[in-house]
Design a protein around this motif. Structure first.
Motif, PDB file in Angstrom:
ATOM      1  N   VAL A 117       0.813  -1.219   0.000  1.00 23.61           N
ATOM      2  CA  VAL A 117       0.000   0.000   0.000  1.00 23.61           C
ATOM      3  C   VAL A 117       0.847   1.270   0.000  1.00 23.61           C
ATOM      4  CG1 VAL A 117      -2.022  -1.108   1.021  1.00 23.61           C
ATOM      5  CG2 VAL A 117      -0.315  -0.064   2.520  1.00 23.61           C
ATOM      6  N   LEU A 118       2.066   1.165   0.523  1.00 25.33           N
ATOM      7  CA  LEU A 118       2.988   2.301   0.562  1.00 25.33           C
ATOM      8  C   LEU A 118       4.396   1.785   0.337  1.00 25.33           C
ATOM      9  CD1 LEU A 118       1.805   3.759   3.997  1.00 25.33           C
ATOM     10  CD2 LEU A 118       1.253   4.774   1.782  1.00 25.33           C
ATOM     11  N   THR A 119       5.220   2.583  -0.299  1.00 24.78           N
ATOM     12  CA  THR A 119       6.658   2.329  -0.338  1.00 24.78           C
ATOM     13  C   THR A 119       7.343   3.634   0.035  1.00 24.78           C
ATOM     14  OG1 THR A 119       6.934   2.895  -2.681  1.00 24.78           O
ATOM     15  CG2 THR A 119       6.475   0.573  -2.155  1.00 24.78           C
ATOM     16  N   GLY A 120       8.588   3.521   0.414  1.00 29.47           N
ATOM     17  CA  GLY A 120       9.316   4.742   0.770  1.00 29.47           C
ATOM     18  C   GLY A 120      10.795   4.490   0.887  1.00 29.47           C
ATOM     19  N   ARG A 121      11.489   5.582   1.043  1.00 30.49           N
ATOM     20  CA  ARG A 121      12.932   5.517   1.259  1.00 30.49           C
ATOM     21  C   ARG A 121      13.337   6.753   2.040  1.00 30.49           C
ATOM     22  NH1 ARG A 121      15.161   9.405  -0.532  1.00 30.49           N
ATOM     23  NH2 ARG A 121      17.170   8.630   0.122  1.00 30.49           N
ATOM     24  N   GLY A 122      14.493   6.663   2.641  1.00 26.65           N
ATOM     25  CA  GLY A 122      14.990   7.811   3.381  1.00 26.65           C
ATOM     26  C   GLY A 122      16.441   7.633   3.754  1.00 26.65           C
ATOM     27  N   ALA A 123      17.140   8.735   3.838  1.00 28.74           N
ATOM     28  CA  ALA A 123      18.544   8.722   4.228  1.00 28.74           C
ATOM     29  C   ALA A 123      18.684   9.243   5.648  1.00 28.74           C
ATOM     30  CB  ALA A 123      19.372   9.581   3.269  1.00 28.74           C
ATOM     31  N   LEU A 124      19.511   8.565   6.414  1.00 28.94           N
ATOM     32  CA  LEU A 124      19.889   9.016   7.751  1.00 28.94           C
ATOM     33  C   LEU A 124      21.379   9.288   7.734  1.00 28.94           C
ATOM     34  CD1 LEU A 124      18.202   6.394  10.120  1.00 28.94           C
ATOM     35  CD2 LEU A 124      17.337   8.638   9.484  1.00 28.94           C
ATOM     36  N   VAL A 125      21.794  10.255   8.513  1.00 31.51           N
ATOM     37  CA  VAL A 125      23.218  10.540   8.676  1.00 31.51           C
ATOM     38  C   VAL A 125      23.527  10.461  10.166  1.00 31.51           C
ATOM     39  CG1 VAL A 125      25.068  12.241   8.376  1.00 31.51           C
ATOM     40  CG2 VAL A 125      23.263  12.042   6.657  1.00 31.51           C
ATOM     41  N   GLN A 126      24.558   9.694  10.499  1.00 29.78           N
ATOM     42  CA  GLN A 126      25.006   9.637  11.887  1.00 29.78           C
ATOM     43  C   GLN A 126      25.869  10.867  12.147  1.00 29.78           C
ATOM     44  OE1 GLN A 126      26.291   6.153  14.632  1.00 29.78           O
ATOM     45  NE2 GLN A 126      28.004   6.549  13.277  1.00 29.78           N
ATOM     46  N   ILE A 127      25.515  11.620  13.176  1.00 28.35           N
ATOM     47  CA  ILE A 127      26.295  12.830  13.488  1.00 28.35           C
ATOM     48  C   ILE A 127      26.800  12.791  14.926  1.00 28.35           C
ATOM     49  CG2 ILE A 127      25.011  14.257  11.836  1.00 28.35           C
ATOM     50  CD1 ILE A 127      23.703  15.591  14.390  1.00 28.35           C
ATOM     51  N   THR A 131      29.617  18.300  17.738  1.00 25.42           N
ATOM     52  CA  THR A 131      30.121  19.067  16.598  1.00 25.42           C
ATOM     53  C   THR A 131      29.067  19.301  15.515  1.00 25.42           C
ATOM     54  OG1 THR A 131      30.827  17.107  15.358  1.00 25.42           O
ATOM     55  CG2 THR A 131      32.424  18.060  16.940  1.00 25.42           C
ATOM     56  N   GLY A 132      28.037  18.449  15.501  1.00 23.96           N
ATOM     57  CA  GLY A 132      27.038  18.533  14.438  1.00 23.96           C
ATOM     58  C   GLY A 132      27.546  18.006  13.107  1.00 23.96           C
ATOM     59  N   ARG A 133      28.705  17.431  13.096  1.00 21.97           N
ATOM     60  CA  ARG A 133      29.339  16.918  11.867  1.00 21.97           C
ATOM     61  C   ARG A 133      29.063  15.425  11.700  1.00 21.97           C
ATOM     62  NH1 ARG A 133      30.106  20.042   8.387  1.00 21.97           N
ATOM     63  NH2 ARG A 133      31.669  18.694   7.482  1.00 21.97           N
ATOM     64  N   PRO A 134      29.059  14.938  10.465  1.00 23.49           N
ATOM     65  CA  PRO A 134      28.880  13.499  10.235  1.00 23.49           C
ATOM     66  C   PRO A 134      29.950  12.688  10.957  1.00 23.49           C
ATOM     67  CG  PRO A 134      28.658  14.703   8.177  1.00 23.49           C
ATOM     68  CD  PRO A 134      29.154  15.687   9.208  1.00 23.49           C
ATOM     69  N   ALA A 135      29.542  11.542  11.472  1.00 22.40           N
ATOM     70  CA  ALA A 135      30.454  10.634  12.176  1.00 22.40           C
ATOM     71  C   ALA A 135      30.352   9.260  11.512  1.00 22.40           C
ATOM     72  CB  ALA A 135      30.074  10.546  13.648  1.00 22.40           C
ATOM     73  N   PRO A 136      31.471   8.670  11.159  1.00 25.00           N
ATOM     74  CA  PRO A 136      31.432   7.389  10.425  1.00 25.00           C
ATOM     75  C   PRO A 136      30.883   6.241  11.267  1.00 25.00           C
ATOM     76  CG  PRO A 136      33.688   7.987  10.979  1.00 25.00           C
ATOM     77  CD  PRO A 136      32.831   9.132  11.399  1.00 25.00           C
ATOM     78  N   TRP A 137      30.270   5.286  10.552  1.00 25.46           N
ATOM     79  CA  TRP A 137      29.864   4.043  11.188  1.00 25.46           C
ATOM     80  C   TRP A 137      31.130   3.263  11.525  1.00 25.46           C
ATOM     81  CZ3 TRP A 137      24.874   4.066  12.205  1.00 25.46           C
ATOM     82  CH2 TRP A 137      23.988   4.696  11.346  1.00 25.46           C
ATOM     83  N   THR A 138      31.087   2.483  12.588  1.00 19.98           N
ATOM     84  CA  THR A 138      32.223   1.611  12.890  1.00 19.98           C
ATOM     85  C   THR A 138      32.204   0.445  11.900  1.00 19.98           C
ATOM     86  OG1 THR A 138      30.999   0.189  14.419  1.00 19.98           O
ATOM     87  CG2 THR A 138      32.061   2.177  15.352  1.00 19.98           C
TER      88      THR A 138
END
Length: 148
Positions: A117-127, A131-138
């Motif tokens: 009935v629905l599809t979707g997508r989305g991006a998340l950024v780990q911060i 600092t409010g800056r992106p932080a890498p995944w381990t």
């Protein structure tokens, strides 16, 4: 149905391993009795939180002590069929792409008839909260996120 983020619907559908359930509440519908167009985003949010719990990669994102948190960078929902009050839904979520500090999640919502009935997508950024800056995944997180 041909969303830009879905190449082969049957293959895409088979790749989902996790879902959570929702029942459409009275407050989720509009005056015509069908699902309000903003509600799927709260269903997606609940599903992705449960997905991360299921993966067991973060148990303390809500903690004051945790310095790294995921934030939504963008969200998209495609409405394929009407959804009504008291319908039981399964909200599926999967990792579609993993970046250095970001993740693209895909969502699929099915009704009791097993119809999408629905599809979707989305991006998340780990911060980093400080600092409010992106932080890498381990490396461990990356292995888990692409492995399930």
């Amino acid at each position: 149905m041909k969303e830009a983020y879905i190449d082969d619907l049957q293959q895409w559908e088979k790749e989902f391993k996790f879902y959570t359930e929702e029942i459409v509440r009275f407050g989720d519908v509009d005056m015509y009795g069908h699902l309000n167009n903003v509600v799927p985003f709260s269903y997606f949010e609940h599903a992705r939180i449960e997905y991360f719990k299921w993966l067991n990669i973060k148990s303390n994102w809500g903690s004051q002590d945790e310095q790294l948190i995921p934030v939504a960078a963008d969200l998209q929902c495609d409405y394929l069929k009407q959804v009504y009050y008291e319908e039981k839904l399964r909200v599926y979520v999967k990792t579609a792409r993993l970046g250095n500090s970001s993740i693209d999640l895909h969502y699929m919502v099915k009704n009791e008839k097993d119809e999408i009935v629905l599809t979707g997508r989305g991006a998340l950024v780990q911060i980093n909260k400080e600092t409010g800056r992106p932080a890498p995944w381990t490396e461990e997180q990356k292995a888990i996120l692409i492995g399930k």
